[in-house]
Scaffold this motif. Structure first.
Motif, mmCIF file in Angstrom:
data_model
loop_
_atom_site.group_PDB
_atom_site.id
_atom_site.type_symbol
_atom_site.label_atom_id
_atom_site.label_comp_id
_atom_site.label_asym_id
_atom_site.label_seq_id
_atom_site.Cartn_x
_atom_site.Cartn_y
_atom_site.Cartn_z
ATOM 1 N N ALA A 30 17.529 26.375 -6.649
ATOM 2 C CA ALA A 30 17.491 27.834 -6.467
ATOM 3 C C ALA A 30 18.874 28.381 -6.139
ATOM 4 O O ALA A 30 19.266 29.450 -6.638
ATOM 5 C CB ALA A 30 16.509 28.173 -5.348
ATOM 6 N N ARG A 31 19.635 27.651 -5.330
ATOM 7 C CA ARG A 31 20.986 28.106 -4.979
ATOM 8 C C ARG A 31 21.904 28.084 -6.207
ATOM 9 O O ARG A 31 22.734 28.973 -6.407
ATOM 10 C CB ARG A 31 21.576 27.240 -3.863
ATOM 11 C CG ARG A 31 20.834 27.367 -2.544
ATOM 12 C CD ARG A 31 21.624 26.765 -1.375
ATOM 13 N NE ARG A 31 21.924 25.352 -1.558
ATOM 14 C CZ ARG A 31 21.100 24.359 -1.241
ATOM 15 N NH1 ARG A 31 19.881 24.630 -0.754
ATOM 16 N NH2 ARG A 31 21.447 23.105 -1.410
ATOM 17 N N LYS A 32 21.729 27.067 -7.030
ATOM 18 C CA LYS A 32 22.546 26.976 -8.244
ATOM 19 C C LYS A 32 22.238 28.139 -9.188
ATOM 20 O O LYS A 32 23.154 28.739 -9.782
ATOM 21 C CB LYS A 32 22.282 25.640 -8.943
ATOM 22 C CG LYS A 32 23.117 25.427 -10.190
ATOM 23 C CD LYS A 32 22.868 24.056 -10.795
ATOM 24 C CE LYS A 32 23.739 23.857 -12.038
ATOM 25 N NZ LYS A 32 23.512 22.527 -12.660
ATOM 26 N N LYS A 33 20.950 28.454 -9.328
ATOM 27 C CA LYS A 33 20.547 29.546 -10.200
ATOM 28 C C LYS A 33 21.113 30.879 -9.714
ATOM 29 O O LYS A 33 21.589 31.709 -10.503
ATOM 30 C CB LYS A 33 19.025 29.606 -10.265
ATOM 31 C CG LYS A 33 18.493 30.591 -11.294
ATOM 32 C CD LYS A 33 16.973 30.489 -11.387
ATOM 33 C CE LYS A 33 16.437 31.460 -12.441
ATOM 34 N NZ LYS A 33 14.954 31.367 -12.544
ATOM 35 N N ALA A 34 21.086 31.070 -8.384
ATOM 36 C CA ALA A 34 21.633 32.301 -7.807
ATOM 37 C C ALA A 34 23.132 32.400 -8.044
ATOM 38 O O ALA A 34 23.666 33.485 -8.324
ATOM 39 C CB ALA A 34 21.312 32.353 -6.316
ATOM 40 N N SER A 35 23.812 31.290 -7.952
ATOM 41 C CA SER A 35 25.258 31.274 -8.196
ATOM 42 C C SER A 35 25.570 31.629 -9.639
ATOM 43 O O SER A 35 26.525 32.363 -9.928
ATOM 44 C CB SER A 35 25.837 29.899 -7.849
ATOM 45 O OG SER A 35 25.702 29.629 -6.481
ATOM 46 N N GLN A 36 24.774 31.088 -10.562
ATOM 47 C CA GLN A 36 25.007 31.376 -11.980
ATOM 48 C C GLN A 36 24.838 32.858 -12.279
ATOM 49 O O GLN A 36 25.567 33.416 -13.099
ATOM 50 C CB GLN A 36 24.035 30.547 -12.823
ATOM 51 C CG GLN A 36 24.376 29.056 -12.852
ATOM 52 C CD GLN A 36 23.333 28.225 -13.572
ATOM 53 O OE1 GLN A 36 22.158 28.595 -13.631
ATOM 54 N NE2 GLN A 36 23.754 27.085 -14.109
#
Length: 575
Positions: A434-440
Motif C-alpha cells: 500500500a505504501r509503494k502504491k501511494a508513492s507511485q
C-alpha cells in the motif's frame, strides 16, 4: 551526561595538526606524477632550488643515497598459510618509475606554502609514458600491461581460496535452481573532513624525532618511522592530537609523514605538510573496489545447497599496510548469517595503476554483505519467493550454534531468525504494498530490502593505564585513539563507576607516544571492547592493591576488606 569533548570542539578550540605552528616552521609541497605509469628519465631541480624562499628539494635519488627505508605490507598471505603473495615496496619518493597518478616524485620545502607551491612547478621531470591498466577486470586478463615487471603472476598480488570445489560442483549438479550475478562495489575515497597532515621536527642535540600527524594509530606510526629511518622507537615521538575523522584511512602511515621528518632533519627546522583536497583524492588509499561473480544452487524449497564466488580485489599500485585485511575479510564474511556449508570461493588481489588500497569503514565486511544479500535477493526474485522467506529458510538456526563457517569463523551465539522477524514486525512488512502504491501516485519510487551484516570487533590487545596523583585526581592513559568516538567521556564514565572518582577529577590522555607507553589505536570496532576491558582490569588491580594497604592501616586481614562507594571498609565493622 554531556560529552566532555564537545564544548571545545563547538567553540572552535580543537587542536588539529594544522592548528599547530612551531618556532621556525617552514612548509612543504609534494610533486606528484601526472602519469598512471611512466619511467622517470630525468629530474632537474635546479630552477626549483633557486626559487625565492626555497630551502631544499628532495628526490628519490636523495632517499636512496641516504638508504632510507620504504613501506610494505604488514601482513602477507603466506603469513597465515595461503599461497605466497607478491610483496612490493613503496619508496618515499620515486627515482625510476611512477605507477599511478599521484605517485610522489619530489618534496619541496620553502619559507611559505605559496613559495613551495610555486617552486614545485619549476621541477622538470622527463617522463617516458608506459602502458597502464586502471580497470580491475582488465587487470585480471593475461594480455594486460603489468604494474610490476617482477610479479610472476601478471598483476595478481595474492590468491585466496575457501571451501571445497568438488563438493560444490556436485551440489550445483543436482540443484533445482541455479542463479548467477555479477556484483560490483565501486571505488571510493575516504574524504575525511580533515585532510592528512604532518609536522616533522628534529632535535639535533638528542638526535630524536617528533612527528605531529593525523593518525588513528600513533604507536603504529612510530614503528613505521623507526623502520624508515633505521633508528630505535625510543628516539621517535609521535603526537596525534585532535583528528577530524579517520574511517580507516588514518590507521595507515603514508610517505608524507616520513618526508616531513626527513626534511626537518635536513634543515634542522620544523616542516609542515598539509594535503589539499585534490591531493587527498589522488594519494589517500582507496576503499571498497571489488567485483564478485557469484552463483547460488538452490533446491525446490529455496534452500541454498551451495555457493560459488570468484572475487577480484583492487590493491592499486602498491601492496602496503593493512590492505590484505580488507582483501581477506571481503571473502571470509561471504557466509554471513546463513547456513551454507558447501561453497567454493576464489579471490584475487590485483595490482592496477591507481592509488593503493586500504581499510575503509568495515574493511571488507560491507563488501561481502552486499554481495551475499544481492545474490540471495536475486535468487528470491528468480524463483518467485518472498525475500524474507528465502532468508528464513537459510538462516543459521540456534540449534546449530556454535557454528563454524567454511571461511574459518566461529559464531558462538546468534538469534538470526528472531531478529529478522522483529525487524519485519517493526517495519510493517505487510503494509509495504500500500505504501509503494501511494508513492507511485506521487511520482516517487519506494523500495525495501532484507539484509544481514556480521561484524568482527575487538581485535588485538591494548593497554590502558590509570595513574593517581597525590591529590587524588586520576589520569587515564589510553592506548586507543579517539577521533570522534568520545573516548574521553565513555572511559571516564566507566572509571567513575568502578572507582567512584568524581568525573571532574578524571583526565584522559591519548595520542602521544611519550605519555602513553603502548597503544594499538582505534579501528575495527575495538576500543570499547578491548580498551574498556583493559580499563576494567586496571581498576580491579588498583582495588586489589588498595586492599592490601587498607588492611595494613586498619590492622585487618586483606580478605575482610571490601571496596564500596569509593572507600575501603572492614566487613562487619564500622572501620
Amino acid at each position: 551526561m554531556r560529552r566532555v569533548e564537545d564544548r571545545r570542539f563547538l567553540l572552535g578550540q580543537g587542536r588539529y595538526v594544522d592548528d599547530i605552528s612551531l618556532p621556525g616552521q617552514c612548509y612543504a609541497v609534494t610533486l606528484l606524477s601526472p602519469h598512471a605509469h611512466a619511467r622517470i628519465k630525468r629530474i632537474d631541480i635546479a630552477k626549483a632550488k633557486a626559487a625565492p624562499g626555497v630551502l631544499c628539494v628532495l628526490t628519490g635519488a636523495d632517499a636512496a643515497a641516504e638508504k632510507l627505508g620504504s613501506f610494505t605490507a604488514h601482513l602477507m598471505p603466506e603469513d597465515f598459510g595461503a599461497p605466497k603473495g607478491h610483496r612490493t615496496f613503496q619508496p618515499l619518493l620515486n627515482a625510476e618509475r611512477v605507477r599511478f597518478v599521484g605517485d610522489r616524485v619530489a618534496f619541496v620545502v620553502a619559507e611559505t606554502l605559496s613559495q613551495a607551491r610555486d617552486a614545485a612547478e619549476l621541477v622538470e621531470v622527463d617522463y617516458e609514458p608506459l602502458p597502464a591498466v586502471v580497470h580491475l577486470e582488465d587487470a585480471a586478463k593475461d594480455d594486460t600491461p603489468k604494474v610490476w615487471e617482477d610479479c610472476p603472476q601478471g598483476n595478481v598480488a595474492f590468491r585466496l581460496m575457501f571451501g571445497n570445489k568438488d563438493a560444490t560442483d556436485a551440489a550445483f549438479a543436482k540443484a533445482k535452481h541455479v542463479v548467477k550475478l555479477r556484483v560490483e562495489n565501486n571505488r571510493l575515497s575516504p574524504v575525511a573532513m580533515e585532510p592528512r597532515a604532518a609536522i616533522g621536527d628534529y632535535n639535533v642535540a638528542e638526535e630524536s624525532y617528533t612527528l605531529y600527524t593525523t593518525s588513528q594509530n600513533p604507536h603504529g606510526v612510530r614503528m613505521e618511522m623507526s623502520h624508515i629511518f633505521h633508528v630505535p622507537e625510543n628516539r621517535i615521538r609521535v603526537i596525534s592530537p585532535d583528528v577530524g575523522g579517520g574511517f580507516g584511512l588514518k590507521g595507515n602511515t603514508f610517505p608524507d609523514d616520513a618526508l616531513a621528518l626527513w626534511a626537518a632533519r635536513h634543515l634542522r627546522r620544523p616542516v609542515k605538510w598539509v594535503a589539499s583536497r585534490s591531493e587527498s583524492m589522488l594519494t589517500d588509499h582507496c576503499g571498497r573496489e571489488m567485483v564478485y561473480y557469484g552463483e547460488l544452487a538452490l533446491d525446490e524449497h529455496g534452500k541454498i545447497l551451495a555457493l560459488r564466488a570468484r572475487c577480484l580485489f583492487q590493491l592499486g599500485a602498491y601492496f602496503v599496510g593493512a590492505a590484505l585485511a580488507a582483501g581477506a575479510f571481503s571473502v571470509r564474511f561471504i557466509p554471513e548469517a546463513y547456513d551454507i556449508q558447501t561453497m567454493h570461493i576464489l579471490s584475487q588481489g590485483l595490482f592496477t595503476n591507481t592509488s593503493q588500497s586500504g581499510p575503509y569503514r568495515g574493511a571488507g565486511r560491507p563488501e561481502a554483505a552486499y554481495f551475499t544479500e544481492r545474490l540471495i535477493e536475486h535468487a528470491a526474485r528468480t524463483i518467485g519467493m518472498d525475500p524474507a522467506e528465502i532468508r528464513r529458510r537459510n538462516l543459521i538456526p540456534p540449534s546449530k550454534l556454535p557454528y563454524a563457517t567454511p571461511t574459518l569463523w566461529n559464531y558462538d551465539s546468534g538469534e538470526f531468525e528472531r531478529l529478522m522477524d522483529k525487524c519485519i514486525d517493526l517495519s510493517d512488512w505487510k503494509g509495504f504494498a500500500a505504501r509503494k502504491k501511494a508513492s507511485q501516485k506521487n511520482g516517487k519510487l519506494r523500495g525495501r530490502a532484507v539484509s544481514y551484516y556480521i561484524e568482527f570487533g575487538g581485535i588485538f590487545n591494548d593497554r590502558m593505564d590509570l595513574r593517581f596523583d597525590p591529590g587524588g585526581t586520576l589520569t587515564i592513559l589510553g592506548g586507543t585513539h579517539s577521533h570522534g568516538q568520545g573516548h574521553a567521556t565513555v572511559f571516564a564514565q566507566l572509571v567513575h563507576e568502578w572507582l567512584d572518582v568524581p568525573l571532574e577529577d578524571i583526565r584522559y590522555v591519548q595520542g602521544d607516544t611519550a605519555q602513553v607507553p603502548i597503544g594499538r589505536g582505534t579501528y575495527g570496532a575495538r576500543s570499547a571492547i578491548v580498551g574498556g576491558n583493559a580499563l576494567k582490569a586496571a581498576s580491579e588491580a588498583i582495588i586489589a592493591k588498595g586492599k592490601q594497604l587498607a588492611a595494613a592501616l586498619m590492622e585487618a586481614d586483606a580478605a575482610d576488606i571490601e571496596f564500596k562507594d569509593g572507600q575501603y571498609r572492614v566487613v562487619g565493622t564500622d572501620k
